[in-house]
Write an enzyme that holds these catalytic residues in place. Structure first.
Site, mmCIF file in Angstrom:
data_model
loop_
_atom_site.group_PDB
_atom_site.id
_atom_site.type_symbol
_atom_site.label_atom_id
_atom_site.label_comp_id
_atom_site.label_asym_id
_atom_site.label_seq_id
_atom_site.Cartn_x
_atom_site.Cartn_y
_atom_site.Cartn_z
ATOM 1 N N ARG A 159 65.883 47.309 -4.587
ATOM 2 C CA ARG A 159 65.519 45.901 -5.124
ATOM 3 C C ARG A 159 66.731 45.233 -5.983
ATOM 4 O O ARG A 159 66.302 44.621 -6.734
ATOM 5 C CB ARG A 159 64.210 45.771 -6.044
ATOM 6 C CG ARG A 159 62.839 46.573 -5.532
ATOM 7 C CD ARG A 159 62.389 45.763 -4.442
ATOM 8 N NE ARG A 159 61.530 46.729 -3.437
ATOM 9 C CZ ARG A 159 61.549 47.529 -2.590
ATOM 10 N NH1 ARG A 159 62.794 47.743 -2.260
ATOM 11 N NH2 ARG A 159 60.441 47.950 -2.237
ATOM 12 N N SER A 228 54.351 42.764 -6.041
ATOM 13 C CA SER A 228 54.495 43.876 -7.121
ATOM 14 C C SER A 228 55.570 43.307 -8.170
ATOM 15 O O SER A 228 56.596 42.915 -7.981
ATOM 16 C CB SER A 228 55.159 44.964 -6.527
ATOM 17 O OG SER A 228 54.515 45.580 -5.344
ATOM 18 N N GLU A 325 60.372 43.705 -11.242
ATOM 19 C CA GLU A 325 60.878 43.422 -9.743
ATOM 20 C C GLU A 325 61.224 42.076 -9.557
ATOM 21 O O GLU A 325 61.938 41.714 -8.929
ATOM 22 C CB GLU A 325 59.919 44.207 -8.706
ATOM 23 C CG GLU A 325 60.466 43.768 -7.369
ATOM 24 C CD GLU A 325 59.701 44.593 -6.284
ATOM 25 O OE1 GLU A 325 59.345 44.015 -5.113
ATOM 26 O OE2 GLU A 325 58.989 45.867 -6.665
#
Length: 337
Positions: A159, A228, A325
């Protein structure tokens, strides 16, 4: 002058930027960059706004990237797909499948645009954007010229990428990406929930992933969210074994090349008692605790309070620090939770 961002962030938060430009033609960049230079304000680039949380009105310039188009080419071993940054990434996958170009199906139904994909190095079900990236085309504001950054120079990680580095904030505007997809297709069924699909086609994998994601994730058009919210944390083996001794159901995945174990953030949040949590008009999704949601007319403060509470409860119970995230923007630019 102000530019409302409610339609440009999937949390559906009613926040504003000082100035905003919808970029559907390269000519618009000249206007936007002129305003940035004149105002001296910071700027950010959004695609669908599906991976951001605004904690306040943004005292800056927002560029909404809507550059569209595809280019297909090939050699003996690979398909090459150049995609303008404003194209929705899931549309790219469906277009490729229709053309008999397989390999991207594990990334099905991830919200967001092609231009956002390399920033976060999006990934799901055992695949990542970096697996297929050939290069990222950018407008380099250091010299106002287009450049290509090879995948090997993008510093892709979990990420993350070179585009999230502090020294590059405000330097690059991603205008396109090119994918390199092997012609010899092999189904990627290493992820646990895909193992049952042995012998299936790319189309079937795509549909399976879409159905699973739909069953777990709320539609942001109905319930505001940014997917998420936290990354899956990584711990050393001894920490994992201690957790395993107390919770035999703790899911852990050994990361390639080292001795660490990746834990499921959603499992930690649920065990910390935060699944279906609600604080005011914000909370966590009752079907997947990793999703922070806007139940309707939530303020940025309410969303932030939920995220902070979840992080605090997980740390109190497990001693593990969750890292967002989602990219977080405050009044003056990117910030921490």
């Amino acid at each position: 002058m102000s530019f409302n961002l409610k339609a440009y962030n999937t949390f559906g938060l009613d926040v504003e930027a000082t100035y905003g430009f919808v970029i559907n033609d390269f000519v618009m960049f000249d206007m936007a960059l002129k305003k940035i230079k004149e105002s001296g304000l910071p700027f950010i680039v959004l695609g669908e706004g599906s991976d951001v949380l605004f904690t306040d009105d943004f005292n800056g310039v927002v560029l909404i990237n809507r550059l569209l188009g595809y280019e297909f080419s090939e050699d003996a071993n690979y398909h090459f797909v150049k995609i303008q940054a404003g194209e929705r990434f899931d549309n790219v996958i469906r277009t490729c499948i229709k053309r008999g170009i397989y390999g991207l199906e594990n990334l099905a139904f991830i919200p967001g645009t092609a231009g956002a994909a390399p920033v976060q190095n999006i990934g799901a079900y055992g695949a990542s954007f970096s697996d297929f990236c050939r290069y990222v085309e950018v407008l380099d504001l250091n010299n106002n010229k287009l450049a290509r950054i090879k995948a090997s120079d993008c510093e892709f990680g979990y990420r993350t990428s070179i585009f999230k580095k502090k020294e590059n904030i405000g330097r690059y505007i991603i205008t396109a990406v090119e994918l390199k997809i092997p012609k010899e297709w092999k189904p990627n069924l290493n992820y646990a929930s895909l193992a049952e699909l042995q012998g299936t086609t790319a189309e079937q994998i795509y549909e399976h992933v879409v159905n699973v994601r739909k069953s777990k994730l709320p539609d942001p058009k109905v319930i505001g969210n940014a997917g998420s919210f936290f990354k899956n944390p990584t711990v050393n083996i001894s920490t994992y074994e201690e957790l395993k001794a107390e919770y035999d159901t703790v899911p852990g995945y050994f990361t390639e090349g080292d001795d660490n174990v990746k834990l499921a953030a959603g499992w930690l949040i649920e065990k910390a008692g935060c699944k279906g949590l609600r604080l005011g008009n914000a909370g966590t999704y009752d079907k997947q605790s990793l999703i922070v949601v806007n139940h309707g007319e939530a303020t940025p403060d309410e969303v932030v309070n939920v995220a902070r509470f979840v992080r605090s409860e997980v740390h109190k119970k497990f001693g593990i620090e969750l890292v967002p995230e989602v990219r977080i923007f405050g009044r003056n630019g990117e910030c921490v939770l």
